[in-house]
Every structure is written in structure tokens, then in C-alpha cells.
Design a protein around this motif. Structure first.
Motif, PDB file in Angstrom:
ATOM      1  N   GLU A 156       0.860  -1.144  -0.235  1.00 45.08           N
ATOM      2  CA  GLU A 156      -0.360   0.222   0.059  1.00 45.08           C
ATOM      3  C   GLU A 156       1.161   0.908   0.224  1.00 45.08           C
ATOM      4  N   ILE A 157       0.790   2.057  -0.421  1.00 53.12           N
ATOM      5  CA  ILE A 157       1.036   3.730  -1.059  1.00 53.12           C
ATOM      6  C   ILE A 157       0.605   4.360  -0.401  1.00 53.12           C
ATOM      7  N   ASN A 180       2.845  -0.605  -9.974  1.00 54.38           N
ATOM      8  CA  ASN A 180       3.241  -1.371 -10.999  1.00 54.38           C
ATOM      9  C   ASN A 180       4.274  -2.817 -10.442  1.00 54.38           C
ATOM     10  N   MET A 181       5.581  -2.181 -10.626  1.00 63.20           N
ATOM     11  CA  MET A 181       6.462  -3.229  -9.606  1.00 63.20           C
ATOM     12  C   MET A 181       6.480  -3.586  -8.851  1.00 63.20           C
ATOM     13  N   ASN A 182       5.553  -3.635  -8.277  1.00 59.54           N
ATOM     14  CA  ASN A 182       5.251  -4.144  -6.883  1.00 59.54           C
ATOM     15  C   ASN A 182       3.361  -4.597  -6.424  1.00 59.54           C
ATOM     16  N   LYS A 183       3.191  -4.522  -7.460  1.00 61.01           N
ATOM     17  CA  LYS A 183       1.581  -4.766  -7.241  1.00 61.01           C
ATOM     18  C   LYS A 183       0.905  -3.953  -6.088  1.00 61.01           C
ATOM     19  N   ALA A 184       1.059  -2.605  -6.191  1.00 65.61           N
ATOM     20  CA  ALA A 184       0.888  -2.558  -4.927  1.00 65.61           C
ATOM     21  C   ALA A 184      -0.532  -1.670  -4.921  1.00 65.61           C
ATOM     22  N   LEU A 214      -6.864   5.184 -14.391  1.00 68.90           N
ATOM     23  CA  LEU A 214      -7.817   4.368 -14.731  1.00 68.90           C
ATOM     24  C   LEU A 214      -7.477   3.387 -14.604  1.00 68.90           C
ATOM     25  N   ASP A 215      -6.637   2.815 -15.009  1.00 64.16           N
ATOM     26  CA  ASP A 215      -6.133   1.219 -14.677  1.00 64.16           C
ATOM     27  C   ASP A 215      -4.713   1.124 -13.477  1.00 64.16           C
ATOM     28  N   VAL A 216      -5.081   1.818 -12.424  1.00 64.81           N
ATOM     29  CA  VAL A 216      -4.333   1.429 -11.476  1.00 64.81           C
ATOM     30  C   VAL A 216      -5.357   1.704 -10.358  1.00 64.81           C
TER      31      VAL A 216
END
Length: 279
Positions: A156-157, A180-184, A214-216
Motif C-alpha cells: 500500500e502506497i 505496478n512494479m510492486n503490484k501495490a 484508471l488502470d491502477v
């Protein structure tokens, strides 16, 4: 290939920041530049004897620094091998900020990683005066890693914002890359005073974020509180947030969180890595 600059004073705190970076970018091809800067003193003599002494001092400092960097490189070689990572030592005798700016430009640095210290104020000890100066004076993303923090994947960020300023796409893309790198999951946090509503400009900036992300995987949150840093602390602790990210452009808002003089008011981020984004 990501270019990462790791300034070091050879402390265990700096080593911890490097290890965090190695784990964070475990699956990413990176070149890590390990930078040590021997600071230039404000005094410069004109006599030949003084000049000779000054040159000898400089040579001794550089030799000592080279030995320390060799020790670091030896420690790195003992770590589990990661063929995606390369390391280069850098030693300078110069002003710290000038050197960092120069290396960022010439090495095309994507991210600076530095350690935090203690538990007073960022400008004083929590992050160290060098890191505080880099945050405010070097236009490059910086990850401040708290003292003694062990790496865990950022799940979680939190992204505190007042929606007052629009965001550069490059900044948002850097944030999205980290997510995206951390699937966060990204938690966008707005803190307002009781009864305060968003202005038209703030609503437009919020709508822009909603559309661009939107895609996050993300969510919007709003807290009411008189103290910004206390609200961020409560949110961070209640959700077990793994990283805080902010945009340096919004400096007034940014300083309310970072540059607090009292220990109890900023103690929260001695436990959470802080990603500072620059346009």
C-alpha cells in the motif's frame, strides 16, 4: 536499465538504504552508483605551505574514502548474486549538492536512494541535512529509507495531496511504475479542515487523477483534521501503509509534513520509506 545513485557516508544507515534498494529492485536491471563526497571546507589559504598541506589532506581523504568504498564493494560481493545489478564506486572532493546535481545529470540518474537518521526533524536528523537538501534542491526522484527498516514489498502506497496543483504526467508515470512494479495499491489521501469543501480547481485536479489512474488499483480517501502531519500519521498507521509518496512541486504542503521541529509530530515517517517525486 535503471540508473540509481546511492550517496553514502559509509554508515550502517546508508548500507541499510542500499540493501532496501537492492531488494526493491530485485527483478529490475539496475546500475547502482555508490557516491561518497568529501566536503570542501570554507577556508582556502594562499600560502604555498598551506596549499601543500591542503593537497595532502585532500589526498589522504580520497585514499581513505577509496578504502571505505572497497570495503562496501567487498560486502556487496558477499550478498546473494543478482545478475541484474551492476555497481560503480564514485568518489569526489567537492560540495555535496553540486556533486549530486552533476552526477544526476551526467549519469542520467532515475532515482536517488538515501537513508534517514534518528527521530527529530527531517532538516535536523531524521533524514539528515544532506538528504533534506537533496529533496529540496535536486530535481530527481528520491527514496528516503528509514533507519533500521527491513524491506517488505510495498503493498500500500499513500499519496497525500491537497489537489491544489495539477500533476505532471512524468511524475504520475513514476508513481505508477512503482505501483505496478510492486503490484501495490495506491491510496490517495486528502486532508481538510472541518466543513471545508473542494474548490472547482481542486475538483478538476481530482477528476484528472481519477481518469489518469484508471488502470491502477487505487482509492480516494478524505480525512478531517487540524494538523496535516497527525492526519497522515493516523492514516499510515491504521492501514499499515508501506510507503508514502509526494510531489516536491507542492512544497508548502510538502514542508508541513517533512519539516516539523518536534519529535512527536513527525515520528511516523521514521518507520515508512518516503518517495519524493520531481517534475
Amino acid at each position: 536499465m535503471k540508473q540509481i545513485l546511492v550517496p553514502t557516508d559509509f554508515s550502517e544507515n546508508a548500507w541499510n538504504a542500499l540493501q532496501y534498494g537492492l531488494d526493491l529492485f530485485h527483478n529490475t536491471k539496475c546500475t547502482f552508483y555508490l557516491l561518497h563526497v568529501n566536503p570542501v571546507t570554507g577556508y582556502s589559504g594562499t600560502g604555498s605551505t598551506i596549499q601543500k598541506t591542503s593537497l595532502t589532506l585532500k589526498e589522504n581523504l580520497l585514499n581513505t574514502s577509496m578504502g571505505e568504498l572497497r570495503t562496501w564493494m567487498d560486502r556487496i560481493e558477499k550478498l546473494p548474486v543478482n545478475t541484474k545489478h551492476m555497481f560503480f564506486p564514485l568518489i569526489h572532493f567537492n560540495y555535496f549538492i553540486d556533486t549530486v546535481k552533476s552526477e544526476v545529470q551526467h549519469k542520467k540518474i532515475d532515482l536517488i536512494i538515501m537513508g534517514t537518521k534518528g527521530a527529530t526533524g527531517l532538516k535536523k536528523a531524521t533524514i539528515g541535512s544532506n538528504t533534506g537538501d537533496v529533496i529540496t534542491r535536486v530535481r530527481c526522484p528520491l527514496l528516503a529509507v528509514p533507519e533500521d527498516v527491513e524491506y517488505t514489498r510495498p503493498k500500500e502506497i499513500v499519496f497525500p495531496t491537497d489537489y491544489q496543483l495539477g500533476y505532471d504526467l512524468k511524475v504520475l508515470d513514476s508513481l505508477i511504475e512503482m505501483i505496478n512494479m510492486n503490484k501495490a495499491v495506491l491510496r490517495i489521501l486528502h486532508i481538510s479542515k472541518k466543513g471545508e469543501e473542494l474548490s472547482q480547481e481542486q475538483r478538476e485536479n481530482k477528476d484528472f487523477l481519477q481518469e489518469y489512474l484508471l488502470d491502477v488499483d487505487h482509492s480516494f480517501h478524505s480525512l478531517t483534521g487540524s494538523k496535516l502531519e497527525t492526519a497522515v500519521q493516523c492514516f499510515t498507521e491504521s492501514r499499515d501503509v508501506d510507503m508514502i509518496s509526494m510531489v516536491a512541486k507542492n512544497l508548502n504542503f510538502f514542508q508541513k509534513i517533512l519539516f516539523r521541529p518536534a519529535v512527536e509530530e513527525i515520528s511516523y515517517h521514521t518507520k515508512v520509506p518516503f518517495l519524493v517525486l520531481h517534475e
